[in-house]
Design a protein around this motif. Structure first.
Motif, mmCIF file in Angstrom:
data_model
loop_
_atom_site.group_PDB
_atom_site.id
_atom_site.type_symbol
_atom_site.label_atom_id
_atom_site.label_comp_id
_atom_site.label_asym_id
_atom_site.label_seq_id
_atom_site.Cartn_x
_atom_site.Cartn_y
_atom_site.Cartn_z
ATOM 1 N N ASP A 244 -8.098 10.581 -2.122
ATOM 2 C CA ASP A 244 -8.597 9.212 -2.135
ATOM 3 C C ASP A 244 -8.568 8.667 -0.704
ATOM 4 N N SER A 245 -9.014 7.457 -0.531
ATOM 5 C CA SER A 245 -9.141 6.878 0.806
ATOM 6 C C SER A 245 -7.791 6.586 1.456
ATOM 7 N N LYS A 246 -6.723 6.560 0.669
ATOM 8 C CA LYS A 246 -5.401 6.271 1.220
ATOM 9 C C LYS A 246 -4.611 7.546 1.540
ATOM 10 N N THR A 247 -5.312 8.647 1.621
ATOM 11 C CA THR A 247 -4.678 9.931 1.880
ATOM 12 C C THR A 247 -5.260 10.588 3.122
ATOM 13 N N VAL A 248 -4.360 11.051 4.014
ATOM 14 C CA VAL A 248 -4.781 11.962 5.077
ATOM 15 C C VAL A 248 -4.547 13.357 4.522
ATOM 16 N N GLY A 249 -5.604 13.953 3.984
ATOM 17 C CA GLY A 249 -5.517 15.278 3.381
ATOM 18 C C GLY A 249 -5.969 16.340 4.370
ATOM 19 N N LEU A 250 -5.028 17.178 4.818
ATOM 20 C CA LEU A 250 -5.347 18.136 5.879
ATOM 21 C C LEU A 250 -6.013 19.402 5.351
ATOM 22 N N SER A 251 -5.834 19.714 4.061
ATOM 23 C CA SER A 251 -6.408 20.937 3.470
ATOM 24 C C SER A 251 -6.057 22.175 4.297
ATOM 25 N N ILE A 252 -4.772 22.295 4.628
ATOM 26 C CA ILE A 252 -4.303 23.398 5.474
ATOM 27 C C ILE A 252 -3.194 24.151 4.756
ATOM 28 N N LYS A 253 -3.310 25.469 4.683
ATOM 29 C CA LYS A 253 -2.261 26.307 4.134
ATOM 30 C C LYS A 253 -1.353 26.743 5.284
ATOM 31 N N THR A 254 -0.136 26.238 5.294
ATOM 32 C CA THR A 254 0.809 26.603 6.341
ATOM 33 C C THR A 254 2.210 26.617 5.758
ATOM 34 N N PRO A 255 3.071 27.520 6.188
ATOM 35 C CA PRO A 255 4.448 27.525 5.672
ATOM 36 C C PRO A 255 5.125 26.180 5.906
ATOM 37 N N GLU A 256 5.939 25.764 4.959
ATOM 38 C CA GLU A 256 6.600 24.466 5.069
ATOM 39 C C GLU A 256 7.395 24.347 6.363
ATOM 40 N N LYS A 257 8.043 25.436 6.802
ATOM 41 C CA LYS A 257 8.890 25.374 7.989
ATOM 42 C C LYS A 257 8.080 25.124 9.265
ATOM 43 N N ILE A 258 6.755 25.349 9.208
ATOM 44 C CA ILE A 258 5.870 25.108 10.355
ATOM 45 C C ILE A 258 5.179 23.757 10.250
ATOM 46 N N SER A 259 5.121 23.189 9.057
ATOM 47 C CA SER A 259 4.329 21.978 8.799
ATOM 48 C C SER A 259 4.648 20.781 9.692
ATOM 49 N N PRO A 260 5.894 20.619 10.218
ATOM 50 C CA PRO A 260 6.123 19.463 11.099
ATOM 51 C C PRO A 260 5.247 19.444 12.349
ATOM 52 N N LEU A 261 4.747 20.598 12.769
ATOM 53 C CA LEU A 261 3.851 20.634 13.929
ATOM 54 C C LEU A 261 2.559 19.867 13.658
ATOM 55 N N LEU A 262 2.198 19.735 12.384
ATOM 56 C CA LEU A 262 0.936 19.080 12.031
ATOM 57 C C LEU A 262 1.135 17.702 11.407
ATOM 58 N N LEU A 263 2.178 17.548 10.587
ATOM 59 C CA LEU A 263 2.307 16.325 9.804
ATOM 60 C C LEU A 263 2.792 15.130 10.611
ATOM 61 N N VAL A 264 3.295 15.363 11.818
ATOM 62 C CA VAL A 264 3.700 14.238 12.663
ATOM 63 C C VAL A 264 2.514 13.610 13.384
ATOM 64 N N ASN B 289 0.836 -1.197 0.000
ATOM 65 C CA ASN B 289 0.000 0.000 0.000
ATOM 66 C C ASN B 289 0.871 1.247 0.000
ATOM 67 N N CYS B 290 0.417 2.274 -0.695
ATOM 68 C CA CYS B 290 1.027 3.597 -0.652
ATOM 69 C C CYS B 290 0.036 4.565 -0.020
ATOM 70 N N TYR B 291 0.445 5.192 1.045
ATOM 71 C CA TYR B 291 -0.390 6.174 1.734
ATOM 72 C C TYR B 291 0.270 7.547 1.654
ATOM 73 N N THR B 292 -0.537 8.569 1.798
ATOM 74 C CA THR B 292 -0.015 9.939 1.749
ATOM 75 C C THR B 292 -0.520 10.732 2.937
ATOM 76 N N ILE B 293 0.399 11.444 3.592
ATOM 77 C CA ILE B 293 0.047 12.414 4.635
ATOM 78 C C ILE B 293 0.415 13.773 4.064
ATOM 79 N N THR B 294 -0.557 14.629 3.799
ATOM 80 C CA THR B 294 -0.295 15.863 3.071
ATOM 81 C C THR B 294 -1.064 17.049 3.642
ATOM 82 N N THR B 295 -0.479 18.231 3.454
ATOM 83 C CA THR B 295 -1.186 19.460 3.834
ATOM 84 C C THR B 295 -2.228 19.815 2.782
#
Length: 349
Positions: free
Chosen positions: A295-315, A284-290
């Protein structure tokens, strides 16, 4: 008894408390140019996640070292003017010993980041920065991990402001961006829960887990590796995007579950190209993305945030999934194992 999931659900409130009590003048770090950070395990991963924020916000070079190896084999750069020792418990023996050794021959300002301000590490540094998240009694740190990332980012903001490389207006905008991200944490947990329910059967059968990330989320990928290894207790690795493409991909087979960490960056296209190439060769290939869910294999956050801040959410999805997959496999995370490990190996004071 509190569980790992309880602490995950406390993350938004905890980080809001930290940022709302932020004082730009607390901890004197004016004119710091070269910072050495000492940390192990999840603390090390948190430093990797915060490094890019610090370096993009402040005129400072950040070097991160694991203290045990650095203590015995490392050589300190004479330009280093700040040492930050990160230990959530404040009892990491190698970190404490490294600080002591490195400050024996030359006076260098030292700061400890810890959740226990009366712990042994506080006795060997000049200043102590309280992580301000209480004591996390569960060994598989989650809330403390995010608290460490945020506090390091805020320390970078202090360095920038006290060094007069940014003004009050920029500080205000940075804090607003951080607060906006933090306000989305509960939503991230909710979206990950929905993803878990859709993919529970496949994830629970997984036997080999790999995560691939880039930029500041290399730290996220490494924390995935730490957290899944600790909890799910099956082979789990986190790779930098290009590093995975230079050999590790040859291991890929239909027993592998791959997670791709993606955000709004030019490298996103390369990540998607790798995912499309491997899709038919792994389980399986899954995606965790801002970005938005596709699709069902994606955690799509739909959040606009600077890349340098994104680790606060993507973990956060990895923290949540580690708990759920481990529990789904019948692992009791409240039951301690190797209970005498620290005592015998003397890894903690």
């Amino acid at each position: 008894m509190e569980t790992m999931l309880d602490y995950i659900n406390e993350e938004q409130e905890t980080l809001e408390t930290i940022i709302n009590s932020f004082d730009i003048t607390q901890i004197k770090v004016k004119n710091v140019k070269h910072c050495l950070i000492l940390a192990t395990g999840s603390s090390y991963n948190a430093c990797l996640s915060a490094k890019y924020y610090i370096e993009q916000t402040a005129p400072v070079y950040v070097q991160i070292e694991e203290p045990f190896n650095f203590l015995h084999y490392g050589k300190i750069d004479p330009s280093i003017d700040l040492i930050i020792a990160v230990s959530q418990s404040g009892k990491s023996a190698s970190t404490i010993q490294a600080v002591q050794k490195l400050t024996q021959t030359r006076k260098i300002k030292t700061i400890a980041l810890t959740s226990n301000t009366s712990s042994p590490i506080s006795q060997v540094v000049d200043e102590v920065l309280d992580l301000n998240m209480g004591i996390e009694t569960v060994g598989f740190v989650t809330k403390g991990y995010l608290a460490t990332v945020l506090n390091l980012m805020l320390l970078g903001l202090r360095i920038a402001y006290q060094s007069e490389s940014i003004d009050q207006s920029t500080v205000k905008n940075e804090l607003l961006a951080l607060k906006k991200a933090i306000s989305q944490i509960n939503l991230v947990i909710e979206k990950t829960s929905e993803f878990w329910l859709e993919n529970q059967a496949d994830l629970s059968k997984g036997v080999r887990f790999i995560t691939i990330g880039y930029g500041p989320n290399i730290g996220t990928a490494k924390e995935f590796e730490t957290k899944f290894t600790e909890t799910v207790r099956l082979p789990s690795q986190g790779f930098e995007l290009e590093a995975y493409m230079h050999g590790p991909y040859l291991e890929a087979n239909n027993t592998h579950s791959l997670f791709f960490i993606e955000n709004d960056n030019v490298l996103n296209d390369r990540s998607k190209a790798l995912k499309n190439y491997l899709r038919n060769d792994v389980g399986n290939c899954y995606t965790i993305t801002t970005e938005a869910k596709t699709d069902s294999k994606t955690v799509g956050l739909s959040i606009k945030t600077p890349e340098k801040i994104s680790p606060l959410l993507l973990v956060i999805p990895f923290q949540y999934l580690a708990y759920q997959i481990a529990t789904g496999k019948g692992i009791d995370l409240n039951k301690r194992i190797f209970d005498d490990f620290d005592q015998v190996l003397k890894s903690k004071i």
